[in-house]
Every structure is written in structure tokens, then in C-alpha cells.
Design a protein around this motif. Structure first.
Motif, PDB file in Angstrom:
ATOM      1  N   HIS A 153       0.871  -1.083   0.042  1.00 53.80           N
ATOM      2  CA  HIS A 153       0.014  -0.085   0.106  1.00 53.80           C
ATOM      3  C   HIS A 153       0.760   1.377   0.037  1.00 53.80           C
ATOM      4  N   ALA A 154       2.343   1.176  -0.124  1.00 50.35           N
ATOM      5  CA  ALA A 154       3.098   2.471  -0.277  1.00 50.35           C
ATOM      6  C   ALA A 154       3.273   2.933  -1.390  1.00 50.35           C
ATOM      7  N   GLY A 155       2.358   2.650  -2.401  1.00 50.01           N
ATOM      8  CA  GLY A 155       2.437   3.437  -3.855  1.00 50.01           C
ATOM      9  C   GLY A 155       2.058   4.586  -3.516  1.00 50.01           C
ATOM     10  N   MET A 156       2.102   5.448  -4.745  1.00 46.74           N
ATOM     11  CA  MET A 156       1.916   6.627  -4.880  1.00 46.74           C
ATOM     12  C   MET A 156       0.296   6.870  -4.947  1.00 46.74           C
ATOM     13  N   ILE A 157      -0.395   8.013  -4.487  1.00 46.59           N
ATOM     14  CA  ILE A 157      -1.811   8.111  -4.670  1.00 46.59           C
ATOM     15  C   ILE A 157      -1.972   9.282  -5.650  1.00 46.59           C
ATOM     16  N   ASP A 158      -2.694   8.934  -6.689  1.00 39.71           N
ATOM     17  CA  ASP A 158      -2.866  10.045  -7.636  1.00 39.71           C
ATOM     18  C   ASP A 158      -4.094  10.835  -7.266  1.00 39.71           C
ATOM     19  N   LEU A 159      -4.093  11.918  -7.090  1.00 37.76           N
ATOM     20  CA  LEU A 159      -5.274  13.119  -6.522  1.00 37.76           C
ATOM     21  C   LEU A 159      -6.250  13.312  -7.959  1.00 37.76           C
ATOM     22  N   LEU A 185      -4.558   8.182   3.130  1.00 40.36           N
ATOM     23  CA  LEU A 185      -3.806   9.159   3.619  1.00 40.36           C
ATOM     24  C   LEU A 185      -4.188   9.703   5.048  1.00 40.36           C
ATOM     25  N   SER A 186      -3.274  10.150   5.784  1.00 35.00           N
ATOM     26  CA  SER A 186      -3.062  10.547   7.090  1.00 35.00           C
ATOM     27  C   SER A 186      -4.061  11.854   7.229  1.00 35.00           C
ATOM     28  N   GLY A 187      -4.844  12.017   8.377  1.00 37.20           N
ATOM     29  CA  GLY A 187      -5.499  13.099   8.459  1.00 37.20           C
ATOM     30  C   GLY A 187      -6.740  13.371   7.706  1.00 37.20           C
ATOM     31  N   ILE A 188      -6.830  12.519   6.677  1.00 37.14           N
ATOM     32  CA  ILE A 188      -8.115  12.615   5.703  1.00 37.14           C
ATOM     33  C   ILE A 188      -9.068  11.727   6.162  1.00 37.14           C
ATOM     34  N   SER A 200      -0.115  21.463   7.261  1.00 38.41           N
ATOM     35  CA  SER A 200       0.290  20.340   8.292  1.00 38.41           C
ATOM     36  C   SER A 200      -0.299  18.837   7.532  1.00 38.41           C
ATOM     37  N   ILE A 201      -1.613  18.875   6.949  1.00 37.66           N
ATOM     38  CA  ILE A 201      -2.044  17.582   6.363  1.00 37.66           C
ATOM     39  C   ILE A 201      -1.375  17.226   5.083  1.00 37.66           C
ATOM     40  N   LEU A 202      -0.760  18.522   4.352  1.00 34.00           N
ATOM     41  CA  LEU A 202      -0.159  18.206   3.126  1.00 34.00           C
ATOM     42  C   LEU A 202       1.174  17.655   3.380  1.00 34.00           C
ATOM     43  N   GLU A 203       1.826  18.407   4.448  1.00 35.35           N
ATOM     44  CA  GLU A 203       3.247  17.891   4.678  1.00 35.35           C
ATOM     45  C   GLU A 203       3.312  16.354   4.961  1.00 35.35           C
ATOM     46  N   ARG A 204       2.191  15.860   5.834  1.00 33.61           N
ATOM     47  CA  ARG A 204       2.195  14.308   6.333  1.00 33.61           C
ATOM     48  C   ARG A 204       2.181  13.567   4.980  1.00 33.61           C
ATOM     49  N   ASN A 205       1.392  14.010   4.132  1.00 34.40           N
ATOM     50  CA  ASN A 205       1.056  13.221   3.206  1.00 34.40           C
ATOM     51  C   ASN A 205       1.782  13.280   1.890  1.00 34.40           C
ATOM     52  N   GLU A 206       2.508  14.478   1.547  1.00 32.28           N
ATOM     53  CA  GLU A 206       2.938  14.958   0.109  1.00 32.28           C
ATOM     54  C   GLU A 206       3.816  13.809  -0.295  1.00 32.28           C
ATOM     55  N   ARG A 241       3.478  10.820  -0.534  1.00 33.89           N
ATOM     56  CA  ARG A 241       2.743   9.738  -0.922  1.00 33.89           C
ATOM     57  C   ARG A 241       1.640  10.233  -2.248  1.00 33.89           C
ATOM     58  N   LEU A 242       1.777  11.587  -2.449  1.00 31.48           N
ATOM     59  CA  LEU A 242       0.900  11.951  -3.321  1.00 31.48           C
ATOM     60  C   LEU A 242       1.366  12.327  -4.535  1.00 31.48           C
ATOM     61  N   THR A 243       0.950  12.047  -5.856  1.00 33.79           N
ATOM     62  CA  THR A 243       1.181  12.453  -7.144  1.00 33.79           C
ATOM     63  C   THR A 243       0.038  13.060  -7.964  1.00 33.79           C
TER      64      THR A 243
END
Length: 105
Positions: A38-44, A56-59, A92-98, A100-102
Motif C-alpha cells: 500500500h506504499a504506492g503513490m496516490i494520484d489526486l 492518507l493521514s488526517g483525511i 500540516s495535512i499536506l506535509e504529512r502526505n505529500e 505519497r501524493l502525485t
């Protein structure tokens, strides 16, 4: 009796050594932690609300739905930083997840 004991110990050692040398090495592909799947990138631009909330953390469900609603209203995300434009998403949410995001076009 000492000689008999020595033979038993020696045979036991040889038997164990023989088993160890004929054993197959561990298959590292199957012994890797499950979390790495599950460590792959998440496409927004393609992830649904359930995936965003789960990965995602905090979402939670409402913030995940807000991300999808923003994408539907404004078109695809151009960058991960654009996530800050979504109501309820802060730095803070963006920093926790950036990491993993693409954003794929």
C-alpha cells in the motif's frame, strides 16, 4: 559410554547441518511487509474518496469527499500543492502526505 555419547552428539550435529544446508532460502518476495503493497503513490486526479480517506493521514470521509468535489468543480489538480485550495486541508495535512501524493494528467 562416553564414546556412545560422542557418537550421538556427532550424528545429531551432522543431521542438523545436513538439514540446514538443504533448506531453501527464504523467498523475500513473500516475506516483505504487507504494508509495502500500500506504499504506492496516490494520484489526486484518479483516487476516489474511499481511497483518499483510507490511505492518507488526517483525511477522513468528509475531507476526502471535499477533495473529490474540488476536483470535479475545478478540473484535475495541476500540482500536489493545489490540495491546499481544498476547504479543510491545511499545510500540516499536506506535509504529512505529500511524499505519497502525485498528480498525473
Amino acid at each position: 559410554m562416553t564414546r556412545h555419547f560422542f557418537h550421538i552428539v556427532a550424528l545429531t550435529f551432522l543431521f542438523c547441518f545436513s538439514l540446514a544446508t538443504h533448506a531453501e532460502p527464504p523467498n523475500t518476495a513473500t516475506t516483505a511487509p504487507v504494508a509495502s503493497e500500500h506504499a504506492g503513490m496516490i494520484d489526486l486526479n484518479s483516487a476516489d474518496a474511499d481511497t483518499l480517506a483510507r490511505e492518507l493521514s488526517g483525511i477522513g470521509a468528509s475531507k476526502a469527499q471535499a477533495i473529490v468535489d474540488y476536483r470535479d468543480a475545478h478540473g484535475p489538480f495541476v500540482s500536489v500543492d493545489e490540495l491546499l485550495e481544498v476547504q479543510g486541508i491545511g499545510s500540516s495535512i499536506l506535509e504529512r502526505n505529500e511524499k505519497r501524493l502525485t498528480v498525473k494528467p
